[in-house]
Design a protein around this motif. Structure first.
Motif, short mmCIF file in Angstrom:
data_model
loop_
_atom_site.label_atom_id
_atom_site.label_comp_id
_atom_site.label_asym_id
_atom_site.label_seq_id
_atom_site.Cartn_x
_atom_site.Cartn_y
_atom_site.Cartn_z
N ILE A 79 73.48 51.99 11.93
CA ILE A 79 73.58 50.83 11.02
C ILE A 79 72.24 50.59 10.34
O ILE A 79 72.16 50.37 9.13
CB ILE A 79 74.03 49.57 11.79
N MET A 80 71.16 50.64 11.12
CA MET A 80 69.82 50.41 10.56
C MET A 80 69.45 51.51 9.56
O MET A 80 68.87 51.23 8.51
CB MET A 80 68.78 50.29 11.67
N ALA A 81 69.79 52.75 9.87
CA ALA A 81 69.50 53.86 8.97
C ALA A 81 70.28 53.72 7.66
O ALA A 81 69.73 53.90 6.57
CB ALA A 81 69.81 55.19 9.64
N ALA A 82 71.55 53.37 7.76
CA ALA A 82 72.40 53.22 6.57
C ALA A 82 71.90 52.11 5.66
O ALA A 82 72.07 52.18 4.44
CB ALA A 82 73.85 52.95 6.99
N ASN A 83 71.26 51.09 6.24
CA ASN A 83 70.77 49.96 5.47
C ASN A 83 69.27 50.05 5.17
O ASN A 83 68.68 49.09 4.69
CB ASN A 83 71.07 48.65 6.22
N GLU A 84 68.70 51.23 5.45
CA GLU A 84 67.26 51.47 5.21
C GLU A 84 66.43 50.32 5.77
O GLU A 84 65.56 49.75 5.10
CB GLU A 84 66.98 51.69 3.72
#
Length: 100
Positions: free
Chosen positions: A10-15
């Motif tokens: 989730i954090m990666a997808a939302n940078e």
């Protein structure tokens, strides 16, 4: 309930990182999340960071859901900080990008 791999994705997808800076969340035996703003990635690599925040994974989830006040968590020892306090203060903008 979201697990470490789910939260990382989730954090990666939302940078969810601070450009040019490295911040690590250390959840002890549950693992780590490295917000690598230098490489523009979010991983579970346990590498050096300018700032490390130590807490339980459950406290991180509560923080991300807005159920735990970050200032009170720090004052009561639920969050421990190693490194740059000013950089840690920028994390509110980072956690606002994720919804668990």
């Amino acid at each position: 309930m979201a697990e470490l791999g789910d939260i990382t994705a989730i954090m990666a997808a939302n940078e969810a990182f601070v450009p040019g800076r490295r911040i690590k969340f250390d959840f002890g035996a549950d693992g780590v999340i490295l917000l690598d703003g230098v490489a523009a990635t979010v991983t579970n690599a346990d590498e050096a960071a300018e700032t490390t925040l130590k807490m339980t994974l459950d406290n991180f989830k509560a923080l991300a859901k807005g159920k735990l006040n970050p200032t009170m968590a720090f004052m009561t020892g639920k969050i421990k900080l190693e490194g740059d306090m000013a950089l840690a203060m920028q994390l509110q903008a980072v956690t606002a990008k994720i919804k668990l």
